[in-house]
Design an enzyme around this catalytic site. Structure first.
Site, PDB file in Angstrom:
ATOM      1  CG  ASP A   1      -1.729  -1.259   1.371  1.00  0.00           C
ATOM      2  OD1 ASP A   1      -2.361  -1.672   0.388  1.00  0.00           O
ATOM      3  OD2 ASP A   1      -1.701  -1.850   2.471  1.00  0.00           O
TER       4      ASP A   1
ATOM      5  CE  LYS B   1       3.387  -2.421  -4.675  1.00  0.00           C
ATOM      6  NZ  LYS B   1       2.924  -2.161  -3.287  1.00  0.00           N
TER       7      LYS B   1
ATOM      8  N   GLY C   1      -3.722  -4.722  -4.990  1.00  0.00           N
ATOM      9  CA  GLY C   1      -4.645  -3.635  -5.260  1.00  0.00           C
ATOM     10  C   GLY C   1      -3.885  -2.351  -5.508  1.00  0.00           C
ATOM     11  CG  HIS C   2      -0.816  -1.899  -7.830  1.00  0.00           C
ATOM     12  ND1 HIS C   2       0.109  -2.387  -8.714  1.00  0.00           N
ATOM     13  CD2 HIS C   2      -0.441  -2.344  -6.603  1.00  0.00           C
ATOM     14  CE1 HIS C   2       1.009  -3.111  -8.055  1.00  0.00           C
ATOM     15  NE2 HIS C   2       0.691  -3.087  -6.771  1.00  0.00           N
TER      16      HIS C   2
ATOM     17  CD  GLN D   1       0.851  -9.229  -2.934  1.00  0.00           C
ATOM     18  OE1 GLN D   1       1.647  -9.784  -3.657  1.00  0.00           O
ATOM     19  NE2 GLN D   1      -0.424  -9.141  -3.257  1.00  0.00           N
TER      20      GLN D   1
END
Length: 423
Positions: free
Chosen positions: A11, A14, A38-39, A224
């Site tokens: 988080d 990125k 989750g980007h 991650q």
């Protein structure tokens, strides 16, 4: 090949950075993980979270590769593609996404097994996203899984149906009330597999190495982050794949000799989701306020993130094992207006000794904090690093000296353009 990695527990921002710099590349390539990532990316005032799709998808001339080291869930992938097209109807994902034939499939029962293990007291509860990622990787290692390339095999349906039935029966025998029904999840899965066949699936190792030999620029995208790496993270509270620079090479099939810049992304403070040691965690009202101010809720799950001060021993460890060449710092704007900010410079161990670099964290270490003057600035209209307040400049200089790498980008807000190139 350049690489973008998270240096903390995920988080870090990125997706925003990759979206910003991907226009300088011909290919963005995802090398690990699955739909547990989750980007978040902001476009035209709207925000979307990408899970499997590489963050270069919004650049029309950029090819996006889902590499061999990933695990692909056809059902989640189909939903993500349809959501992406609703978000931006000009995107043509079938032309801009290439998938490795060797990437392993996440089966519907993998998700059910994930839920079963997280809720069963016989197993260690680590706080997964319950997307079946660990089950897919474990079956890969056990050599009991199917790969993307298998979907064209004449016996694919019977092989897949055998796995689904076997897993479903195992869950029922374990006492789980399994919903939805096997027939329902099977139909959804095979429909998604048919959708997947619309995309180019190939030996991406050959595709990527041929591209490099022709002078094409590749940006490898990690999901991650380093402290969640299966080998080097805070085990067992980690993800199921390699999240490091070395993992980019193995996950894409590209020689380490072809690595270029390694961008490490870190927040000006720390967060993590799920269980596990977190030495600098803030369990007070200030931590709660910082969570709200920084919108620290999982982009994939919505879970509130745990909040803590910046952890230098862990950050030094991440920089060391990845060989980071440039640091991208995010969320300094969230600390705007705070009178004093802290950085953990050492851990004090039970025997009184101090650690300055560490990747093995436990509940029995005490963070030694260095307090620095906070900063206050109008980040909204800031165009140059020279406009930063002196207190923030001192903070950045301190990090550069401690980590022995330059801070080359500073994020100043959630917007796509809110980032300063420092050097």
């Amino acid at each position: 090949m350049d690489i973008v990695l998270g240096l903390q527990w995920g988080d870090e921002g990125k997706g925003k950075f990759i979206d910003l710099i991907s226009e300088n590349y011909d290919i963005t390539a995802r090398f690990n993980g699955g739909a547990n990532a989750g980007h978040s990316i902001e476009r035209n005032g709207k925000r979307i979270t990408l899970k499997m799709i590489p963050s270069g998808i919004f650049m029309k001339e950029v090819q996006n590769v889902i590499g061999t080291g990933t695990v692909l869930d056809p059902v989640s992938f189909k939903k993500e593609i349809l959501n992406l097209q609703l978000f931006d109807h000009t995107i043509q994902p079938e032309k801009n996404i290439i998938i490795s034939k060797k990437a392993h499939l996440v089966m519907p029962t993998h998700k059910l097994l994930d839920i079963f293990m997280e809720e069963n007291p016989e197993y260690t509860t680590i706080g997964t996203t319950k997307n079946g990622i660990a089950q897919a990787y474990s079956n890969k290692i056990l050599r009991q899984n199917l790969r993307v390339g298998d979907i064209w095999s004449p016996d694919f349906q019977s092989r897949a149906q055998h796995i689904l039935y076997r897993d479903y029966k195992m869950l029922e025998d374990g006492g789980m009330i399994v919903l939805p029904a096997l027939e329902e999840i099977s139909k959804e899965f095979f429909d998604a597999v048919d959708f997947l066949k619309k995309f180019t699936c190939t030996e991406t190792e050959i595709y990527l190495n041929n591209a490099l030999s022709k002078g094409k620029r590749i940006l490898a995208e990690g999901s991650q982050a380093t402290m969640l790496d299966i080998d080097h993270g805070t085990y067992p509270y980690v993800t199921s794949s390699s999240t490091t620079a070395a993992g980019a090479c193995s996950g894409l099939g590209i020689s380490p000799k072809k690595m270029g810049e390694i961008y490490g992304i870190a927040k000006a403070y720390c967060t993590r989701v799920g269980n596990g040691a977190f030495p600098t965690e803030l369990l007070d009202e200030f931590g709660d306020d910082l969570r709200m101010k920084g919108n620290e809720f999982g982009s994939n799950t919505g879970r509130p993130r745990r909040i803590g001060w910046l952890d230098l021993p862990a950050l030094k460890y991440a920089v060391m094992i990845n060989g980071v060449t440039q640091l991208v710092l995010t969320k300094a704007d969230v600390l705007n207006g705070v009178k004093s900010v802290a950085v953990c410079t050492h851990y004090e161990l039970e025997d009184g000794s101090l650690e300055t670099v560490s990747g093995t964290l436990s509940e029995n270490i005490r963070p030694v904090l260095k307090w620095m003057n906070g900063w206050s600035a109008d980040f909204v209209n800031m165009k140059s690093g020279s406009e930063l307040p002196e207190e923030l400049k001192e903070f950045l200089s301190f990090l550069e000296a401690a980590l022995e790498i330059p801070v080359t980008y500073l994020s100043t807000g959630p917007g796509r353009e809110q980032i300063l190139k420092m050097k």
